[in-house]
Design an enzyme around this catalytic site. Structure first.
Site, PDB file in Angstrom:
ATOM      1  CE  LYS A   1      -6.018  14.001  -0.026  1.00  0.00           C
ATOM      2  NZ  LYS A   1      -6.251  12.754  -0.716  1.00  0.00           N
TER       3      LYS A   1
ATOM      4  CB  THR B   1     -10.040   4.945  -1.060  1.00  0.00           C
ATOM      5  OG1 THR B   1      -9.491   5.341   0.196  1.00  0.00           O
ATOM      6  CG2 THR B   1      -9.401   3.658  -1.512  1.00  0.00           C
TER       7      THR B   1
ATOM      8  CG  HIS C   1      -2.006  -0.987   1.210  1.00  0.00           C
ATOM      9  ND1 HIS C   1      -3.251  -0.759   0.661  1.00  0.00           N
ATOM     10  CD2 HIS C   1      -2.022  -2.252   1.674  1.00  0.00           C
ATOM     11  CE1 HIS C   1      -3.992  -1.845   0.822  1.00  0.00           C
ATOM     12  NE2 HIS C   1      -3.266  -2.766   1.422  1.00  0.00           N
TER      13      HIS C   1
ATOM     14  CE  LYS D   1      -2.164  10.700   2.691  1.00  0.00           C
ATOM     15  NZ  LYS D   1      -2.992   9.946   1.722  1.00  0.00           N
TER      16      LYS D   1
ATOM     17  CE  LYS E   1     -13.799   6.160   0.844  1.00  0.00           C
ATOM     18  NZ  LYS E   1     -12.831   6.213   1.951  1.00  0.00           N
TER      19      LYS E   1
HETATM   20  C1  26V Z   1       2.410   4.868   6.927  1.00  0.00           C
HETATM   21  C2  26V Z   1       3.413   5.566   7.538  1.00  0.00           C
HETATM   22  C3  26V Z   1       3.765   5.218   8.917  1.00  0.00           C
HETATM   23  C4  26V Z   1       5.107   5.771   9.333  1.00  0.00           C
HETATM   24  C5  26V Z   1       5.309   7.189   8.893  1.00  0.00           C
HETATM   25  C6  26V Z   1       5.141   7.375   7.438  1.00  0.00           C
HETATM   26  C7  26V Z   1       4.033   6.601   6.851  1.00  0.00           C
HETATM   27  C8  26V Z   1       3.622   6.899   5.592  1.00  0.00           C
HETATM   28  C9  26V Z   1       2.614   6.209   4.997  1.00  0.00           C
HETATM   29  C10 26V Z   1       2.010   5.186   5.654  1.00  0.00           C
HETATM   30  C11 26V Z   1       0.927   4.501   4.938  1.00  0.00           C
HETATM   31  C12 26V Z   1       0.869   3.041   5.123  1.00  0.00           C
HETATM   32  C13 26V Z   1       0.009   2.357   4.166  1.00  0.00           C
HETATM   33  C14 26V Z   1      -1.243   3.081   3.764  1.00  0.00           C
HETATM   34  O1  26V Z   1      -2.070   3.439   4.564  1.00  0.00           O
HETATM   35  N1  26V Z   1      -1.393   3.240   2.474  1.00  0.00           N
HETATM   36  C15 26V Z   1      -2.576   3.785   1.857  1.00  0.00           C
HETATM   37  O2  26V Z   1      -3.368   2.696   1.436  1.00  0.00           O
HETATM   38  C16 26V Z   1      -4.557   3.098   0.784  1.00  0.00           C
HETATM   39  C17 26V Z   1      -5.361   1.861   0.498  1.00  0.00           C
HETATM   40  O3  26V Z   1      -4.714   1.083  -0.453  1.00  0.00           O
HETATM   41  C18 26V Z   1      -4.231   3.879  -0.474  1.00  0.00           C
HETATM   42  O4  26V Z   1      -5.414   4.306  -1.067  1.00  0.00           O
HETATM   43  C19 26V Z   1      -3.352   5.074  -0.136  1.00  0.00           C
HETATM   44  O5  26V Z   1      -2.938   5.713  -1.324  1.00  0.00           O
HETATM   45  C20 26V Z   1      -2.145   4.620   0.663  1.00  0.00           C
HETATM   46  O6  26V Z   1      -1.397   5.726   1.128  1.00  0.00           O
END
Ligand code: 26V
Length: 749
Positions: free
Chosen positions: A483, A591, A294, A489, A595
């Site tokens: 978001k 996502t 993801h 972002k 929406k």
């Molecule tokens: C987590 C973290 C945690 C540590 C600090 C930096 C950081 C940056 C990003 C994330 C995201 C983890 C995964 C996530 O939530 N991805 C999201 O998943 C969605 C469903 O597939 C997708 O629509 C989003 O674009 C994506 O960011």
């Protein structure tokens, strides 16, 4: 469910003098009496996720049971407005897109009749509740269970023991029915049994900047993984006893990102305990697991120190080392070069840590990204070596969202319009929406759509007045960026654009400016310094703009507090313009963009994630695309990106950006604004200056905002674009996504 009996019982229920919480519990419990989980067929899919951002379940469940309307009428007869239950807080057992996706997938699995079983953690506290003090984010604990949890059933008799080297805890399942054509189950585990157990299911994403914090994260991930594996094995043994030959044939396990990757060594550990050899257990694991990636952000790709693992999960650590050895063996056999071998290594020597993504990639039968471009990027950049040798393992499944929650529930007014034009079937068969394309040039339809939008905007602004204490009139373009708060972002880029609009308005640069309001909603991770600075900065800008009576009839802003699923339902229905402005290549899918689209907002965004597919379907002419594409960003990243040079091409921006340091705004000595400024101009920690290419895209972003502003002058013309977006949103139903998972990945149906 026996609807008739349920409704009869409901009619008999005495509602006198009962508050929202009590009624919520009584009505929900009554409904639960009539819900029965469906039989499990031979082959099932299991969805393991650290987050399930389910939001408010009351309305959704009654809707799926097909009784929402009747319940609403019965309550009305008894003098209770069903909106009363909006007082019941969301279950926010997730943080953003990943968790909300899991919830939409559970909904769709049940709706389309796929046997899909969710496994997660029943956190005592969900994602924190947000407030602002002087524009600074403050976090409060989210005690969601204080409203009761009538939609879950505690399954005491199915609890298990989860063992760490230094402690044992009980994993007690709480089952939530997921209602549709089938009734599936979302099983959330609570840790109990000793005084430290509570911490494991205490809170989502505890801070991991200390050793203790990291250990707790590992414990959570293993707790989830081991509970799920224990459960799947127990179910299997009920039918097959100790004969594990059919295990892979009958079970598919989806790893939602890397958090549940410990399920891999855990399955191997358990099968070995049952007497299988390591090699036969590995073989089974390779057939059973699949992995969804993801994010490609390096800081979000998990690595766990071998030292920490050895401390609390020595056996798991040993098995990961064995998997590492097996991977090296297979890689050699398959002709991976030494560099490829290093890149795919499960144990990373230099870090003395395990790469959870590489573990998942080696074992997974299928690996998928979440939007077309993201799936290409993971093949090209993240998992290059594996793709070179095993292209057959890679799939794309573009995300989707549940139209029943995000259109039918969130926007009954637009739903009624759809029903009138194209019939009722879109709830189950979202492709039906395509039929709306025949009406997008029809003046009556457009004018009804404009009415609906206006109404939803009024409702939202009314709610905002109550919740935030800000009065905003409805005759404005509503731009929304809602978001998680993250630099990639680029909420900061929107802040700059908003401030520039204000300065240009003040200077009388616009002849016809359509009144506008910019709406932000976002929570920042509590320890994410820059994200918190961005929140404060946006709040300062909004304070300045809203207070200026010379311009505030033209331009206002609002940063809603405590943005959550229920707030999102109101915002997506009301917005005109969906801001999706991530640096190209970094938003895996998004996502929220879907929406908004469904509800008839145009996308003002970059060519990133699912935005690309959105404009492909709805037409670029019906959306507002700007900024560097992935290829250009990749080039710039290789070298030669000179942020000041971009900024100086349009000197107006200097004044805007310098407000971070010239005293226009104050962060009360917290150092946030200076740090943000430095991160853009000289770089900070491991980032180069302007790591997310804001200055590259800023002027183009601004021009796109102004294009929207001008186009909106002709309301019918603009509404036709919006309607085109709704009409072409049919591919973004999570029903479509989940069917793709079932066919391409789980081989069910
Ligand atoms: C987590 C973290 C945690 C540590 C600090 C930096 C950081 C940056 C990003 C994330 C995201 C983890 C995964 C996530 O939530 N991805 C999201 O998943 C969605 C469903 O597939 C997708 O629509 C989003 O674009 C994506 O960011």
């Amino acid at each position: 469910m026996d609807r008739v009996i349920f409704l009869q019982e409901l009619r008999k229920l005495d509602l006198q003098g009962k508050d929202a919480k009590r009624l919520y519990n009584e009505i929900s419990s009554l409904a639960m009496k009539y819900i029965q989980a469906s039989e499990k067929p031979k082959r099932c899919a299991h969805y393991l996720s650290i987050e399930f951002l389910i939001g408010r379940v009351f309305y959704n469940n009654l809707l799926e049971l097909g009784v929402l309307k009747e319940v609403s009428e019965i309550l009305k007869e008894k003098g209770v407005n069903i909106a009363l239950f909006e007082e019941i807080e969301d279950a926010a057992l997730g943080n953003g897109g990943l968790g909300r996706l899991a919830a939409c997938y559970m909904d769709s699995g049940a709706a389309v009749g796929i046997p899909l079983y969710g496994y997660g953690i029943r956190y005592k506290y969900g994602l924190f509740r947000q407030t602002f003090e002087d524009g600074f984010q403050k976090e409060l604990p989210d005690d969601w269970q204080r409203f009761g949890d009538p939609w879950s059933i505690r399954k005491e008799e199915e609890k298990q023991i989860i063992r760490f080297a230094d402690m044992e805890v009980e994993a007690v399942p709480y089952d939530m029915p997921v209602i549709g054509k089938r009734v599936n189950v979302l099983r959330l585990y609570q840790a109990e049994g000793n005084k430290d157990a509570g911490k494991i299911s205490g809170v989502l994403y505890p801070p991991d900047d200390t050793e203790e914090g990291k250990l707790l994260r590992i414990r959570q991930e293993y707790f989830l993984s081991a509970s799920a594996i224990g459960d799947v094995i127990r179910e299997y043994e009920k039918r097959r006893g100790n004969d594990y030959r059919y295990f892979a044939e009958e079970n598919s396990i989806q790893l939602n990102d890397t958090h549940p990757v410990f399920a891999i060594p855990e399955l191997i550990r358990v099968l070995k305990e049952k007497g299988l050899t390591y090699h036969s257990a590995l073989k089974i694991a390779k057939q059973v697991f699949n992995y969804t990636n993801h994010t490609i952000l390096p800081e979000a790709l998990e690595h766990w120190d071998v030292r920490l693992l050895k401390k609390i999960l020595p056996e798991i650590s040993e098995i990961l080392l064995s998997i590492n050895t097996s991977a090296r063996y297979y890689h050699r056999k398959d002709g991976y070069t030494p560099q490829e071998s290093v890149a795919t290594s499960i144990y990373i020597h230099s870090r003395r840590a395990f790469s959870m993504a590489n573990t998942a990639v080696f074992i997974a039968n299928k690996i998928n990204g979440v939007a077309a471009i993201h799936s290409e990027i993971i093949k090209r950049e993240l998992f290059v070596a594996e793709y070179a040798h095993h292209p057959e393992k890679f799939e794309n499944v573009t995300n989707g969202v549940a139209q029943r929650r995000w259109l039918e529930l969130a926007n009954p007014e637009l739903s009624a319009l759809l029903d009138k034009q194209i019939g009722h079937d879109w709830r189950e068969h979202f492709q039906e929406l395509d039929k709306l394309n025949a009406y997008t040039a029809n003046e009556d339809t457009i004018s009804e759509f404009i009415q609906v939008k206006g109404k939803k905007k009024e409702q939202l602004l009314c709610y905002i007045e109550k919740a935030e204490g800000i009065r905003i009139d409805g005759n404005r373009i509503l731009y929304a960026q809602v978001k998680r708060l993250h630099e990639y972002k680029r909420q900061l880029m929107t802040a700059f654009a908003l401030l520039r609009l204000y300065y240009d308005l003040k200077e009388g640069k616009f002849r016809d400016f359509t009144p506008s309001v910019f709406l932000f909603g976002a929570k920042s991770a509590p320890s994410y310094f820059r994200a918190k600075g961005i929140i404060k900065y946006i709040n300062e800008i909004i304070k300045l703009i809203n207070a200026d009576s010379e311009t505030n009839d033209k331009l206002m802003g609002v940063f809603v507090t405590e943005y959550n699923v229920s707030y999102a339902e109101k915002i997506v229905a009301a917005a005109d313009v969906s801001l999706q402005v991530s640096t190209a290549g970094l938003e895996a899918s998004g996502t929220g963009n879907m929406k908004f689209m469904m509800n008839g907002a145009v996308t003002l965004g970059t060519m990133d994630g699912a935005n690309i597919e959105i404009v492909e379907k709805a037409g670029e002419e019906n959306n507002y695309i700007f900024g560097a594409r992935v290829e250009e960003i990749e080039e710039l990243r290789k070298g030669g990106y000179d942020p000041p040079c971009h900024l100086n091409k349009h000197p107006e921006w200097n004044k805007v950006v310098r407000t971070l340091i010239d005293g226009t705004f104050s962060d009360e000595g917290a150092g946030y604004f200076r740090e943000l400024y430095d991160s853009l101009t000289i770089g900070a920690s491991w980032h180069k200056p302007d790591h997310y290419f804001i200055f590259r895209d800023l002027e183009e972003y601004y021009r796109a905002i102004l294009r929207v502003n001008a186009d909106y002058q002709n309301k019918t013309y603009f509404a036709a674009k919006q309607l085109k977006n709704t009409a072409n949103s049919y591919s973004f139903s999570s029903d479509r996504s989940i069917k793709e998972y079932a066919q391409k990945i789980w081989r069910i149906n």
